[in-house]
Motif scaffolding. Structure first.
Motif, PDB file in Angstrom:
ATOM      1  N   MET A  53     -18.112   9.723  40.468  1.00  0.00           N
ATOM      2  CA  MET A  53     -17.342  10.558  41.385  1.00  0.00           C
ATOM      3  C   MET A  53     -18.253  11.552  42.113  1.00  0.00           C
ATOM      4  O   MET A  53     -18.003  11.900  43.268  1.00  0.00           O
ATOM      5  CB  MET A  53     -16.239  11.298  40.630  1.00  0.00           C
ATOM      6  CG  MET A  53     -15.202  11.913  41.530  1.00  0.00           C
ATOM      7  SD  MET A  53     -13.871  12.690  40.597  1.00  0.00           S
ATOM      8  CE  MET A  53     -12.673  11.368  40.608  1.00  0.00           C
ATOM      9  N   GLY A  54     -19.335  11.986  41.471  1.00  0.00           N
ATOM     10  CA  GLY A  54     -20.279  12.899  42.106  1.00  0.00           C
ATOM     11  C   GLY A  54     -20.976  12.245  43.292  1.00  0.00           C
ATOM     12  O   GLY A  54     -21.192  12.886  44.326  1.00  0.00           O
ATOM     13  N   ILE A  55     -21.314  10.956  43.138  1.00  0.00           N
ATOM     14  CA  ILE A  55     -21.952  10.220  44.246  1.00  0.00           C
ATOM     15  C   ILE A  55     -20.973  10.077  45.407  1.00  0.00           C
ATOM     16  O   ILE A  55     -21.339  10.297  46.567  1.00  0.00           O
ATOM     17  CB  ILE A  55     -22.444   8.842  43.762  1.00  0.00           C
ATOM     18  CG1 ILE A  55     -23.541   9.024  42.704  1.00  0.00           C
ATOM     19  CG2 ILE A  55     -22.952   8.001  44.911  1.00  0.00           C
ATOM     20  CD1 ILE A  55     -23.960   7.754  42.019  1.00  0.00           C
ATOM     21  N   LEU A  56     -19.725   9.723  45.093  1.00  0.00           N
ATOM     22  CA  LEU A  56     -18.700   9.609  46.142  1.00  0.00           C
ATOM     23  C   LEU A  56     -18.466  10.951  46.832  1.00  0.00           C
ATOM     24  O   LEU A  56     -18.317  11.014  48.059  1.00  0.00           O
ATOM     25  CB  LEU A  56     -17.393   9.088  45.547  1.00  0.00           C
ATOM     26  CG  LEU A  56     -17.416   7.649  45.021  1.00  0.00           C
ATOM     27  CD1 LEU A  56     -16.101   7.300  44.349  1.00  0.00           C
ATOM     28  CD2 LEU A  56     -17.713   6.681  46.154  1.00  0.00           C
ATOM     29  N   ALA A  57     -18.469  12.032  46.041  1.00  0.00           N
ATOM     30  CA  ALA A  57     -18.299  13.367  46.627  1.00  0.00           C
ATOM     31  C   ALA A  57     -19.482  13.709  47.527  1.00  0.00           C
ATOM     32  O   ALA A  57     -19.313  14.320  48.591  1.00  0.00           O
ATOM     33  CB  ALA A  57     -18.150  14.410  45.519  1.00  0.00           C
ATOM     34  N   GLY A  58     -20.711  13.301  47.142  1.00  0.00           N
ATOM     35  CA  GLY A  58     -21.895  13.543  47.959  1.00  0.00           C
ATOM     36  C   GLY A  58     -21.814  12.814  49.291  1.00  0.00           C
ATOM     37  O   GLY A  58     -22.131  13.387  50.350  1.00  0.00           O
ATOM     38  N   ILE A  59     -21.386  11.542  49.251  1.00  0.00           N
ATOM     39  CA  ILE A  59     -21.231  10.762  50.484  1.00  0.00           C
ATOM     40  C   ILE A  59     -20.163  11.400  51.376  1.00  0.00           C
ATOM     41  O   ILE A  59     -20.344  11.555  52.581  1.00  0.00           O
ATOM     42  CB  ILE A  59     -20.882   9.296  50.152  1.00  0.00           C
ATOM     43  CG1 ILE A  59     -22.080   8.615  49.478  1.00  0.00           C
ATOM     44  CG2 ILE A  59     -20.469   8.539  51.408  1.00  0.00           C
ATOM     45  CD1 ILE A  59     -21.777   7.268  48.885  1.00  0.00           C
ATOM     46  N   GLY A  60     -19.053  11.803  50.759  1.00  0.00           N
ATOM     47  CA  GLY A  60     -17.986  12.471  51.518  1.00  0.00           C
ATOM     48  C   GLY A  60     -18.434  13.792  52.102  1.00  0.00           C
ATOM     49  O   GLY A  60     -18.089  14.123  53.246  1.00  0.00           O
ATOM     50  N   LEU A  61     -19.239  14.544  51.345  1.00  0.00           N
ATOM     51  CA  LEU A  61     -19.750  15.823  51.828  1.00  0.00           C
ATOM     52  C   LEU A  61     -20.659  15.633  53.040  1.00  0.00           C
ATOM     53  O   LEU A  61     -20.544  16.350  54.039  1.00  0.00           O
ATOM     54  CB  LEU A  61     -20.498  16.535  50.699  1.00  0.00           C
ATOM     55  CG  LEU A  61     -21.085  17.902  51.031  1.00  0.00           C
ATOM     56  CD1 LEU A  61     -19.966  18.908  51.278  1.00  0.00           C
ATOM     57  CD2 LEU A  61     -21.979  18.379  49.911  1.00  0.00           C
ATOM     58  N   LEU A  62     -21.564  14.642  52.965  1.00  0.00           N
ATOM     59  CA  LEU A  62     -22.452  14.363  54.095  1.00  0.00           C
ATOM     60  C   LEU A  62     -21.668  13.947  55.331  1.00  0.00           C
ATOM     61  O   LEU A  62     -21.961  14.387  56.452  1.00  0.00           O
ATOM     62  CB  LEU A  62     -23.460  13.277  53.721  1.00  0.00           C
ATOM     63  CG  LEU A  62     -24.513  13.668  52.683  1.00  0.00           C
ATOM     64  CD1 LEU A  62     -25.363  12.466  52.321  1.00  0.00           C
ATOM     65  CD2 LEU A  62     -25.386  14.797  53.195  1.00  0.00           C
ATOM     66  N   PHE A  63     -20.666  13.100  55.131  1.00  0.00           N
ATOM     67  CA  PHE A  63     -19.837  12.661  56.252  1.00  0.00           C
ATOM     68  C   PHE A  63     -19.069  13.837  56.841  1.00  0.00           C
ATOM     69  O   PHE A  63     -18.975  13.984  58.067  1.00  0.00           O
ATOM     70  CB  PHE A  63     -18.869  11.559  55.796  1.00  0.00           C
ATOM     71  CG  PHE A  63     -18.096  10.948  56.919  1.00  0.00           C
ATOM     72  CD1 PHE A  63     -18.682  10.016  57.757  1.00  0.00           C
ATOM     73  CD2 PHE A  63     -16.777  11.322  57.150  1.00  0.00           C
ATOM     74  CE1 PHE A  63     -17.968   9.461  58.811  1.00  0.00           C
ATOM     75  CE2 PHE A  63     -16.062  10.773  58.199  1.00  0.00           C
ATOM     76  CZ  PHE A  63     -16.657   9.836  59.026  1.00  0.00           C
ATOM     77  N   GLY A  64     -18.545  14.694  55.968  1.00  0.00           N
ATOM     78  CA  GLY A  64     -17.799  15.872  56.420  1.00  0.00           C
ATOM     79  C   GLY A  64     -18.673  16.820  57.223  1.00  0.00           C
ATOM     80  O   GLY A  64     -18.245  17.353  58.250  1.00  0.00           O
TER      81      GLY A  64
END
Length: 198
Positions: A53-64
């Motif tokens: 979930m941390g990796i998914l959150a990182g990808i989402g953060l970069l996209f955001g």
């Protein structure tokens, strides 16, 4: 013995780029999982959290962040922070280098360089690969360049440095390579060279 060392180096050259790429991706993923995953574990109940979930959150953060930077106010704030970092002596060197490398890697090379060119050295048949960085010298000192002058960045092989030359326009010759392929050619001393089919 020479054949053994050549075989070893061939194997190393084949494996090393993939190994470094995988190690970098592993480091980025594990860091994102450790930092963001730890934060999510502290916020979410155990039933909702799952590994990765941390990796998914990182990808989402970069996209955001990428989406937010398209807004004028956020872009202005980001540029202001970058300008502030450029005033701090040691930080500006590190930040500028990392920013330039990431722009090159992310494909923003077109924002920094206008065109790949060949530069004829005076009095010789030698030519060097360069990149036009400025064609308009308005607002700069008159002796830096005029209407018939271009600024050309000449990278040294394996990125150990480079020079910016102010040259007469007739001294440069357009190079029929994409900016990425010309940069790859210059940085690898001509070892890596190809021309994209158009």
């Amino acid at each position: 013995m020479r054949r053994i060392s050549r075989t070893f180096l061939t194997g190393l050259a084949a494996i090393l780029p993939a190994a470094i790429t995988l190690a970098l991706l592993w480091w980025l993923g594990s860091t994102a999982e450790e930092v963001l995953g730890g934060l999510l574990q502290a916020i979410l109940p155990d039933l909702l959290y799952f590994p990765g979930m941390g990796i998914l959150a990182g990808i989402g953060l970069l996209f955001g962040v990428g989406v937010l930077l398209q807004a004028y106010v956020v872009r202005w704030l980001f540029d202001w922070l970058e300008g502030l970092m450029q005033r701090i002596p040691v930080v500006k060197t590190i930040h500028g280098t990392v920013r330039d490398v990431t722009r090159l890697v992310s494909g923003d090379i077109h924002e920094q360089f206008g065109q790949a060119v060949l530069v004829q050295l005076p009095g010789t048949d030698f030519k060097l690969v360069g990149f036009v960085t400025r064609e308009d010298f308005a607002g700069l000192p008159d002796n830096l360049g005029g209407p018939d002058t271009v600024a050309v960045y000449m990278p040294m092989s394996y990125q150990i440095g480079g020079y910016t030359l102010m040259l007469p326009r007739e001294r440069i010759e357009p190079l029929d390579l994409s900016l990425e392929d010309a940069m790859r050619y210059a940085l690898t001393a001509g070892v890596s060279a190809r021309q994209e089919k158009t």
